[in-house]
Motif scaffolding. Structure first.
Motif, PDB file in Angstrom:
ATOM      1  N   GLU A  83       0.838  -1.206   0.000  1.00 49.23           N
ATOM      2  CA  GLU A  83       0.000   0.000   0.000  1.00 49.23           C
ATOM      3  C   GLU A  83       0.872   1.254   0.000  1.00 49.23           C
ATOM      4  O   GLU A  83       1.859   1.333   0.731  1.00 49.23           O
ATOM      5  N   GLY A  84       0.498   2.243  -0.813  1.00 51.86           N
ATOM      6  CA  GLY A  84       1.208   3.518  -0.858  1.00 51.86           C
ATOM      7  C   GLY A  84       2.363   3.542  -1.832  1.00 51.86           C
ATOM      8  O   GLY A  84       2.882   4.618  -2.149  1.00 51.86           O
ATOM      9  N   VAL A  85       2.788   2.379  -2.308  1.00 53.22           N
ATOM     10  CA  VAL A  85       3.890   2.314  -3.278  1.00 53.22           C
ATOM     11  C   VAL A  85       3.299   2.375  -4.683  1.00 53.22           C
ATOM     12  O   VAL A  85       2.199   1.886  -4.933  1.00 53.22           O
ATOM     13  N   PHE A  86       4.017   3.020  -5.606  1.00 49.92           N
ATOM     14  CA  PHE A  86       3.535   3.073  -6.988  1.00 49.92           C
ATOM     15  C   PHE A  86       4.628   2.615  -7.950  1.00 49.92           C
ATOM     16  O   PHE A  86       5.818   2.747  -7.658  1.00 49.92           O
ATOM     17  N   LEU A  87       4.197   2.066  -9.095  1.00 49.14           N
ATOM     18  CA  LEU A  87       5.128   1.658 -10.147  1.00 49.14           C
ATOM     19  C   LEU A  87       5.445   2.841 -11.054  1.00 49.14           C
ATOM     20  O   LEU A  87       4.578   3.676 -11.317  1.00 49.14           O
ATOM     21  N   SER A  88       6.659   2.887 -11.552  1.00 50.27           N
ATOM     22  CA  SER A  88       7.079   3.968 -12.452  1.00 50.27           C
ATOM     23  C   SER A  88       6.524   3.738 -13.855  1.00 50.27           C
ATOM     24  O   SER A  88       5.952   2.692 -14.147  1.00 50.27           O
ATOM     25  N   GLU A  89       6.712   4.755 -14.696  1.00 47.41           N
ATOM     26  CA  GLU A  89       6.272   4.618 -16.092  1.00 47.41           C
ATOM     27  C   GLU A  89       6.925   3.403 -16.751  1.00 47.41           C
ATOM     28  O   GLU A  89       6.256   2.603 -17.417  1.00 47.41           O
ATOM     29  N   ASP A  90       8.247   3.232 -16.588  1.00 50.70           N
ATOM     30  CA  ASP A  90       8.971   2.138 -17.213  1.00 50.70           C
ATOM     31  C   ASP A  90       8.494   0.786 -16.681  1.00 50.70           C
ATOM     32  O   ASP A  90       8.376  -0.181 -17.420  1.00 50.70           O
ATOM     33  N   GLU A  91       8.198   0.738 -15.376  1.00 44.47           N
ATOM     34  CA  GLU A  91       7.727  -0.517 -14.781  1.00 44.47           C
ATOM     35  C   GLU A  91       6.334  -0.878 -15.295  1.00 44.47           C
ATOM     36  O   GLU A  91       6.044  -2.055 -15.573  1.00 44.47           O
ATOM     37  N   PHE A  92       5.476   0.116 -15.457  1.00 41.75           N
ATOM     38  CA  PHE A  92       4.157  -0.160 -16.036  1.00 41.75           C
ATOM     39  C   PHE A  92       4.294  -0.626 -17.497  1.00 41.75           C
ATOM     40  O   PHE A  92       3.541  -1.479 -17.967  1.00 41.75           O
ATOM     41  N   PHE A  93       5.267  -0.051 -18.199  1.00 49.99           N
ATOM     42  CA  PHE A  93       5.505  -0.474 -19.585  1.00 49.99           C
ATOM     43  C   PHE A  93       5.930  -1.944 -19.639  1.00 49.99           C
ATOM     44  O   PHE A  93       5.505  -2.696 -20.524  1.00 49.99           O
ATOM     45  N   GLU A 247       1.707  15.523 -10.358  1.00 54.44           N
ATOM     46  CA  GLU A 247       0.495  14.988 -10.988  1.00 54.44           C
ATOM     47  C   GLU A 247       0.745  13.591 -11.543  1.00 54.44           C
ATOM     48  O   GLU A 247      -0.116  12.701 -11.440  1.00 54.44           O
ATOM     49  N   VAL A 248       1.950  13.401 -12.120  1.00 48.61           N
ATOM     50  CA  VAL A 248       2.292  12.070 -12.651  1.00 48.61           C
ATOM     51  C   VAL A 248       2.319  11.040 -11.523  1.00 48.61           C
ATOM     52  O   VAL A 248       1.800   9.920 -11.666  1.00 48.61           O
ATOM     53  N   VAL A 249       2.939  11.410 -10.386  1.00 47.04           N
ATOM     54  CA  VAL A 249       2.976  10.495  -9.233  1.00 47.04           C
ATOM     55  C   VAL A 249       1.558  10.166  -8.769  1.00 47.04           C
ATOM     56  O   VAL A 249       1.242   9.009  -8.448  1.00 47.04           O
ATOM     57  N   LYS A 250       0.704  11.173  -8.771  1.00 43.91           N
ATOM     58  CA  LYS A 250      -0.692  10.955  -8.367  1.00 43.91           C
ATOM     59  C   LYS A 250      -1.391   9.972  -9.314  1.00 43.91           C
ATOM     60  O   LYS A 250      -2.105   9.065  -8.874  1.00 43.91           O
ATOM     61  N   ILE A 251      -1.145  10.146 -10.626  1.00 48.07           N
ATOM     62  CA  ILE A 251      -1.775   9.264 -11.629  1.00 48.07           C
ATOM     63  C   ILE A 251      -1.234   7.833 -11.492  1.00 48.07           C
ATOM     64  O   ILE A 251      -2.003   6.857 -11.508  1.00 48.07           O
ATOM     65  N   LEU A 252       0.096   7.695 -11.341  1.00 51.41           N
ATOM     66  CA  LEU A 252       0.710   6.372 -11.227  1.00 51.41           C
ATOM     67  C   LEU A 252       0.280   5.672  -9.947  1.00 51.41           C
ATOM     68  O   LEU A 252       0.103   4.440  -9.932  1.00 51.41           O
ATOM     69  N   THR A 253       0.119   6.435  -8.887  1.00 48.54           N
ATOM     70  CA  THR A 253      -0.347   5.845  -7.620  1.00 48.54           C
ATOM     71  C   THR A 253      -1.754   5.297  -7.777  1.00 48.54           C
ATOM     72  O   THR A 253      -2.064   4.182  -7.326  1.00 48.54           O
ATOM     73  N   ALA A 254      -2.610   6.074  -8.439  1.00 48.95           N
ATOM     74  CA  ALA A 254      -3.994   5.621  -8.666  1.00 48.95           C
ATOM     75  C   ALA A 254      -4.012   4.371  -9.556  1.00 48.95           C
ATOM     76  O   ALA A 254      -4.782   3.434  -9.320  1.00 48.95           O
ATOM     77  N   LEU A 255      -3.136   4.349 -10.575  1.00 50.67           N
ATOM     78  CA  LEU A 255      -3.069   3.194 -11.470  1.00 50.67           C
ATOM     79  C   LEU A 255      -2.568   1.959 -10.723  1.00 50.67           C
ATOM     80  O   LEU A 255      -3.061   0.841 -10.942  1.00 50.67           O
ATOM     81  N   THR A 256      -1.585   2.155  -9.838  1.00 46.36           N
ATOM     82  CA  THR A 256      -1.073   1.030  -9.043  1.00 46.36           C
ATOM     83  C   THR A 256      -2.164   0.485  -8.133  1.00 46.36           C
ATOM     84  O   THR A 256      -2.271  -0.740  -7.942  1.00 46.36           O
ATOM     85  N   ASP A 257      -2.984   1.374  -7.575  1.00 46.45           N
ATOM     86  CA  ASP A 257      -4.106   0.934  -6.727  1.00 46.45           C
ATOM     87  C   ASP A 257      -5.087   0.086  -7.534  1.00 46.45           C
ATOM     88  O   ASP A 257      -5.635  -0.903  -7.022  1.00 46.45           O
ATOM     89  N   GLU A 258      -5.313   0.483  -8.797  1.00 44.21           N
ATOM     90  CA  GLU A 258      -6.206  -0.301  -9.657  1.00 44.21           C
ATOM     91  C   GLU A 258      -5.606  -1.670  -9.985  1.00 44.21           C
ATOM     92  O   GLU A 258      -6.336  -2.663 -10.180  1.00 44.21           O
ATOM     93  N   LEU A 259      -4.261  -1.728 -10.050  1.00 52.22           N
ATOM     94  CA  LEU A 259      -3.571  -2.968 -10.412  1.00 52.22           C
ATOM     95  C   LEU A 259      -3.474  -3.941  -9.237  1.00 52.22           C
ATOM     96  O   LEU A 259      -3.400  -5.157  -9.438  1.00 52.22           O
ATOM     97  N   ARG A 260      -3.521  -3.424  -8.007  1.00 50.51           N
ATOM     98  CA  ARG A 260      -3.245  -4.234  -6.819  1.00 50.51           C
ATOM     99  C   ARG A 260      -4.132  -5.477  -6.708  1.00 50.51           C
ATOM    100  O   ARG A 260      -3.634  -6.561  -6.353  1.00 50.51           O
ATOM    101  N   PRO A 261      -5.421  -5.415  -6.977  1.00 47.29           N
ATOM    102  CA  PRO A 261      -6.251  -6.635  -6.839  1.00 47.29           C
ATOM    103  C   PRO A 261      -5.847  -7.763  -7.805  1.00 47.29           C
ATOM    104  O   PRO A 261      -6.206  -8.919  -7.582  1.00 47.29           O
ATOM    105  N   TYR A 262      -5.108  -7.409  -8.866  1.00 51.45           N
ATOM    106  CA  TYR A 262      -4.734  -8.417  -9.863  1.00 51.45           C
ATOM    107  C   TYR A 262      -3.332  -8.992  -9.627  1.00 51.45           C
ATOM    108  O   TYR A 262      -2.814  -9.718 -10.477  1.00 51.45           O
ATOM    109  N   VAL A 263      -2.710  -8.680  -8.488  1.00 55.20           N
ATOM    110  CA  VAL A 263      -1.349  -9.150  -8.216  1.00 55.20           C
ATOM    111  C   VAL A 263      -1.230 -10.676  -8.305  1.00 55.20           C
ATOM    112  O   VAL A 263      -0.304 -11.198  -8.944  1.00 55.20           O
TER     113      VAL A 263
END
Length: 784
Positions: A83-93, A247-263
């Motif tokens: 919780e609270g950790v986010f993936l970077s642009e490269d990691e999402f790629f 803003e990018v950190v905010k967007i990536l954090t929200a995206l990571t939260d969406e990804l978390r249930p699919y871990v």
């Protein structure tokens, strides 16, 4: 169970694993290769072998599997779980690219459902959640960068940065031009210092502009200043960039939260990619070593057909040499093969080949042997290769051997494969031989299977008199004194010690002295083995020659039988057709005669009518009369220059221009061809159509054709037309270069001709004539 632990190194299995690792696309796949081990679970071995074999079939026979990206998404999924950790642009790629690969692979196998069952089992019941990709695609583009429209705020900030940068650039350009016109600037253009765009000013003019000096040249004569107005704008840009980053950190954090249930699902996808990379590497290695899937048997036995050592095979491939294949069978009747023969004759390679291929099979790897090979499953593999002496353990070479033998005798059973190299060596042969024989007898009582190499005569004699043991030897050409690297089962082999020593050049008196020192019985046995081997080699060569001759005879008999059958069938068919045709002719003739008689009677024998009917009858008779071919007059078959000939395989007719031994140079229209004398037949001039003969009136002028044309004074179109005809004729006649004289003038005609000539693919290059002989007034054209 492997004993000792270094058996994998002794047999080359570790090196095989390193070669497989080199084919992996990911670190995860390499980690799986490191974990490869020899198994004894039949079902597991069969599954791994089948997976490798199916992947090999894909690589060799099917469309390429869409594997493009392999990333360690396990570590990314583990990171996203917090919780609270986010993936970077490269990691999402990386996650995005990996999921695209996973879904493409699943789609590939779905299109071929049932064709690769063991590979399909890797992702059986694995759900395809493309919603994960939709979430990522909304934020990250296909280059791995965050989309400018990922949020409304990001769009506004990005637009603000672009506007401020544009204004700052415009402002500094204006100031730079103004300072340049006043003579304040140094040589050069706008430059970047500390990440800021600066104006290069002469040091004496630095106070004539308001701004911030970021740097100066090494000589101190030039300073790099950021004007005050631009400084404020650049600070505004920097503030906006900080806002954008937040803003990018905010967007990536929200995206990571969406990804978390699919871990958990991402971890499953990671497992699939890792296994695919692993199996792919095994399949590629199998292709390198010509690996095949043998018949797997749950019993402890081995039957290798045309087997080769994979490492030796790869080494020989580089040197463009071939490995002599090995054929060996170990079963209940012949449990232990005792291999003897000369040094450097291939005994150890033979044993290591069997051991390594057994390990590879039980590790789920395809082996370089024929598909007809049968490989069983052993619970234990015991190996004794090398001396393994140890200072720490106070073990000599022989002590190390005895330590292993103790373990072999205590733990071996009917499911054990033993591989012992140079059995009994390391101590006095007088005692080492009997001890080795006793150990071998004990192992044989335990029904073990395997291969033993030795030079000891007592072991050869023991093997020939003991049930379950079988002698074998590595063949040796005692005429040329070189090993043949072929295993011959059924008899022991000589060590060829004296023969090899003689070839190396050991003095004859030393050899005679040595012969006198060995016992008579030993000398007699060794001589007998040499003679047996010579006779065996002669028998083998004779057998090979006879088999080759028999194959030819069988082929001829088979061809003769086919021809006989063909002739019989055609004979019956032709007779049947002839009979039917004769029957039809007779029926038709009877009808014709009856009709003729009837008409004559009805016409009261009118002469004209009778004559017409007789002529009609004669016409019908002529139709059904076989004409005998009239013999052709003898033709003079000698062919001379100027004669007309026809090609045997076509209706093409031409005139002989030259004769070179069995080759004729024939003119066919404007073309010339070369044909063998036996591929043409001479024809009379009358048989050649007039239009073809007329086409040869210019034959002499063709022979006198000069590769030079003069188009000076002609208009462009007229010159091109003449050159086109001239070039076509030159190409047909096989000329290598042409000379076009067009004159100098204004160079218009020269340019037009050269541009036209470049359109011909037969033209290689064009050059001017030498300056002393016309220069650019003449063009040489070189044809391909």
């Amino acid at each position: 169970m492997l004993y000792p632990n270094n058996s994998v190194d002794k047999l080359g299995f570790t090196e095989v694993k390193e070669l497989i690792k080199a084919h992996c696309l990911s670190e995860m796949g390499q980690q799986m290769v490191d974990k490869i081990q020899v198994m004894n679970n039949y079902d597991l071995i069969r599954k791994f072998l089948s997976q490798a074999n199916e992947f090999k079939n894909i690589l060799v026979n099917d469309a390429p599997l869409p594997i493009h990206h392999f990333f360690d998404i396990k570590s990314l999924a583990t990171k996203a779980r917090i919780e609270g950790v986010f993936l970077s642009e490269d990691e999402f790629f990386q996650v995005q690219a990996s999921l695209n690969t996973v879904f493409a692979v699943i789609s590939y196998f779905n299109e071929r459902e049932g064709q690769y069952p063991d590979l399909e089992a890797l992702f059986e019941h694995l759900p395809i959640e493309k919603v994960i990709l939709k979430h990522i695609d909304r934020v990250i583009d296909n280059k791995g960068k965050i989309r400018p429209n990922a949020s409304r705020e990001l769009m506004d900030i990005t637009a603000g940065i672009a506007k401020a940068e544009q204004e700052a650039r415009r402002k500094i350009d204006h100031i730079f031009k103004s300072a340049g016109s006043s003579g304040w600037t140094a040589d050069g253009s706008l430059t970047v210092r500390d990440g800021r765009l600066c104006i290069p000013l002469l040091a004496e003019n630095k106070r004539k502009l308001k701004g911030f000096i970021h740097d100066e040249s090494a000589s101190g004569q030039t300073v790099y200043m950021e004007p005050e107005e631009v400084f404020v704008l650049n600070n505004r840009i920097r503030d906006l960039e900080f806002e954008r980053r937040r803003e990018v950190v905010k967007i990536l954090t929200a995206l990571t939260d969406e990804l978390r249930p699919y871990v958990p699902l991402l971890l499953s996808y990671h497992s699939l990619l890792t296994k695919l990379d692993f199996v792919r590497a095994k399949a590629l290695f199998a292709i390198d070593v010509d690996g095949e899937m043998p018949v797997l048997d749950n019993d402890a036995k081995i039957k290798l057909v045309n087997a080769r050592h994979p490492l030796l095979l790869l080494s020989f491939k580089k040197e463009h040499k071939t490995v002599v294949p090995l054929n060996v069978q170990i079963d209940e009747a012949n449990r232990v093969i005792v291999v003897s023969g000369p040094n450097a004759g291939g005994k150890s390679v033979c044993m290591k080949t069997v051991g390594l291929l057994q390990m590879m099979t039980q590790a789920g790897l395809l082996i370089p042997a024929a598909e007809a090979s049968e490989v069983g499953v052993f619970k234990q593999i015991f190996v004794d290769i090398g001396d393994d002496q140890s200072i720490e353990s106070d073990l000599s070479t022989y002590s190390a051997h005895l330590s292993k033998m103790k373990n072999f005798v205590e733990n071996a059973n009917g499911k054990t494969l033993i591989l012992i190299d140079e059995f009994g060596t390391g101590t006095d042969p007088q005692f080492g031989g009997p001890i080795a024989e006793a150990v071998l007898e004990s192992l044989n009582h335990k029904k073990v299977k395997g291969i033993v190499t030795t030079h000891y005569s007592n072991l050869k004699i023991f093997a020939s008199n003991t049930e379950g043991l079988e002698n074998a030897s590595m063949l040796f050409d005692n005429v040329q004194m070189k090993p043949l690297y072929m295993l011959e089962v059924g008899k022991p082999g000589s060590s060829y010690a004296f023969e090899i020593a003689q070839k190396i050049g050991l003095p004859q008196n030393v050899l005679n002295l040595a012969r006198n020192k060995i016992g008579f019985s030993q000398k007699k046995v060794d001589t007998l083995l040499v003679d047996l081997e010579r006779e065996k080699k002669e028998l083998y060569d004779t057998k090979v020659a006879m088999e080759k001759q028999q194959r030819k005879v069988n082929a001829l008999l088979e061809e003769n039988e086919k021809l006989k059958t063909y002739y019989e069938e055609n004979k019956r068919t032709l007779i049947s057709e002839a009979k039917q045709e004769a029957k039809n002719i007779i029926l038709n003739a009877n009808k014709l005669v009856e009709n003729t008689i009837s008409e004559i009677k009805s016409s009261n024998a009118d002469k004209d009518k009778t004559r017409d009917l007789r002529e009609k009858l004669n016409v019908e008779l002529a139709k059904n009369t076989v004409k005998q071919p009239t013999p052709k007059p003898a033709v003079d078959n000698e062919i001379k220059i100027g004669d007309w000939v026809k090609l045997n395989d076509s209706e093409t007719t031409g005139q002989v221009m030259e004769i070179a031994r069995d080759n004729l140079i024939i003119a066919i229209g404007d073309l010339r061809t070369v044909a063998k004398r036996n591929r043409v037949q001479k024809v009379s001039k009358k048989e050649v159509p007039k239009e073809i003969r007329r086409g040869y009136t210019n034959t002499d002028s063709m022979a006198n054709f000069s590769p030079e044309i003069d188009v000076r004074g002609k208009r462009g179109e007229e010159a091109i037309y003449e050159i086109e005809k001239y070039l076509d004729k030159a190409i047909m006649m096989g000329f290598g270069n042409l000379k076009i004289i067009h004159g100098k003038g204004d160079g218009i005609l020269r340019k037009l001709i050269r541009e036209y000539m470049r359109k011909y693919k037969e033209v290689d290059r064009m050059e001017d004539e030498h300056a002393d002989r016309g220069g650019d007034g003449i063009t040489y054209v070189y044809l391909k």
